[in-house]
Write a protein that holds these residues in place. Structure first.
Motif, short mmCIF file in Angstrom:
data_model
loop_
_atom_site.label_atom_id
_atom_site.label_comp_id
_atom_site.label_asym_id
_atom_site.label_seq_id
_atom_site.Cartn_x
_atom_site.Cartn_y
_atom_site.Cartn_z
N GLY A 101 -20.98 -51.64 44.19
CA GLY A 101 -22.24 -51.60 43.45
C GLY A 101 -22.50 -50.27 42.79
N LEU A 102 -22.12 -49.16 43.46
CA LEU A 102 -22.32 -47.85 42.87
C LEU A 102 -21.47 -47.67 41.61
N GLY A 103 -20.25 -48.18 41.66
CA GLY A 103 -19.38 -48.10 40.49
C GLY A 103 -19.94 -48.89 39.32
N ILE A 104 -20.46 -50.08 39.60
CA ILE A 104 -21.06 -50.90 38.53
C ILE A 104 -22.29 -50.20 37.96
N ALA A 105 -23.14 -49.65 38.84
CA ALA A 105 -24.34 -48.95 38.37
C ALA A 105 -23.97 -47.75 37.51
N PHE A 106 -22.96 -47.00 37.93
CA PHE A 106 -22.52 -45.84 37.17
C PHE A 106 -22.01 -46.27 35.79
N GLY A 107 -21.26 -47.38 35.76
CA GLY A 107 -20.77 -47.88 34.49
C GLY A 107 -21.88 -48.36 33.58
N VAL A 108 -22.89 -48.99 34.14
CA VAL A 108 -24.04 -49.44 33.34
C VAL A 108 -24.76 -48.25 32.72
N VAL A 109 -24.91 -47.17 33.51
CA VAL A 109 -25.51 -45.95 32.96
C VAL A 109 -24.67 -45.43 31.79
N GLY A 110 -23.35 -45.50 31.94
CA GLY A 110 -22.47 -45.08 30.85
C GLY A 110 -22.66 -45.91 29.60
N VAL A 111 -22.82 -47.23 29.77
CA VAL A 111 -23.06 -48.11 28.62
C VAL A 111 -24.38 -47.76 27.93
N LEU A 112 -25.42 -47.53 28.74
CA LEU A 112 -26.72 -47.18 28.17
C LEU A 112 -26.67 -45.85 27.42
N LEU A 113 -25.94 -44.89 27.95
CA LEU A 113 -25.77 -43.62 27.25
C LEU A 113 -25.02 -43.82 25.93
N GLY A 114 -23.99 -44.66 25.96
CA GLY A 114 -23.27 -44.96 24.72
C GLY A 114 -24.18 -45.61 23.69
#
Length: 286
Positions: free
Chosen positions: A220-233
């Motif tokens: 879950g932490l990996g998915i959350a971190f990736g979602v933050v990356g998408v939002l930043l992009g």
């Protein structure tokens, strides 16, 4: 300044006002350089410092079509080299090390070319297209490896996800649901800096024997971190759109279209990688 491209033909139209005339009378301004007067910025492309004014009439002023064409060339180069790398470079277990080495080498070369362009005062089409070519090699080998060994079919999902995010940001920007100003840019830059520092720390912990690093590669932490990356992009893509809008409104030199293409391409690569990360972790956990 209108474009023959149907997607950008009504770029920046707000509150029922036409883009070209309204912006020439009262420019939007950029979130970068220029002195703020009455909530507007001075022309960042003019020589010297002046007050906000109508966009100068330059014979070589950039148009939206210039940006569309250069962006198409840059993204086309990324796509072509990615497809060729996927088809021509081996990803079987016996040669996986060689493929991984090629991908890492291509990524470092692309990063180096991008840094040279960032610190240059003028855009260089050769540098930008070279960056796109090596970035495509990296993406092609990485995508082929992920699809073969980790999550079959995830690459197509990541491509569709990248298109969906880009279309959503474009719609939100055109509707002015996203307001890109200095505060927005400062917040996004600070958030991205923290994100990259955490990414580096995670890689260092994993490299020196901490297993999964900080836990950003799974669960879950990996998915959350990736979602933050998408939002930043997505936020960076909105900033790219604002930069393009300002360049056209202020009558920037035509070569600025290459910088716009470079920025948009870099941001789309970021979004694709983060979407690929999220989908790979999600599929591996189910």
């Amino acid at each position: 300044m209108k474009s023959s491209n149907p997607i950008f033909s009504h770029w920046g139209a707000t509150d029922g006002a036409g883009r070209a005339d309204s912006h020439r009378k009262q420019p939007v301004g950029t979130y970068g350089g220029g002195a703020r007067v009455d909530d507007h910025l001075s022309d960042p492309y003019a020589h010297g410092v002046g007050l906000p004014s109508a966009a100068p009439l330059r014979s070589n002023a950039v148009t939206m079509d210039d940006v569309v064409v250069r962006t198409g060339m840059t993204l086309g180069t990324v796509t072509l080299t990615a497809v060729l790398s996927w088809l021509l470079l081996p990803v079987d277990e016996a040669d996986l090390g060689m493929s991984y080495g090629l991908a890492v080498g291509a990524a470092f070369i692309a990063f180096g070319l991008s840094m040279v362009q960032v610190f240059k005062r003028t855009p260089s089409p050769a540098l930008i297209l070279g960056y796109a070519a090596f970035e495509g090699v990296f993406l092609g080998v990485l995508s082929s490896t992920v699809s073969t060994y980790l999550s079959p079919g995830v690459v197509g999902q990541a491509v569709l996800g990248t298109f969906a995010v880009s279309a959503g940001v474009l719609l939100a920007y055109r509707r002015r649901w996203i307001r890109v100003d200095r505060r927005f840019a400062g917040f996004v830059t600070a958030a991205a800096t923290g994100f990259l520092l955490l990414l580096v720390a995670d890689s260092l912990f994993a490299l020196f024997g901490a297993g999964e690093g900080l836990g950003f590669r799974s669960g879950g932490l990996g998915i959350a971190f990736g979602v933050v990356g998408v939002l930043l992009g997505a936020a960076f893509l909105a900033m790219d759109f604002r930069q393009v809008e300002d360049a056209v409104a202020f009558g920037a030199p035509r070569e600025e279209a290459w910088l716009a293409a470079f920025g948009i391409t870099t941001t789309l690569v970021w979004i694709y990688l983060e979407v690929l990360r999220v989908l790979t972790i999600f599929n591996s956990d189910n």
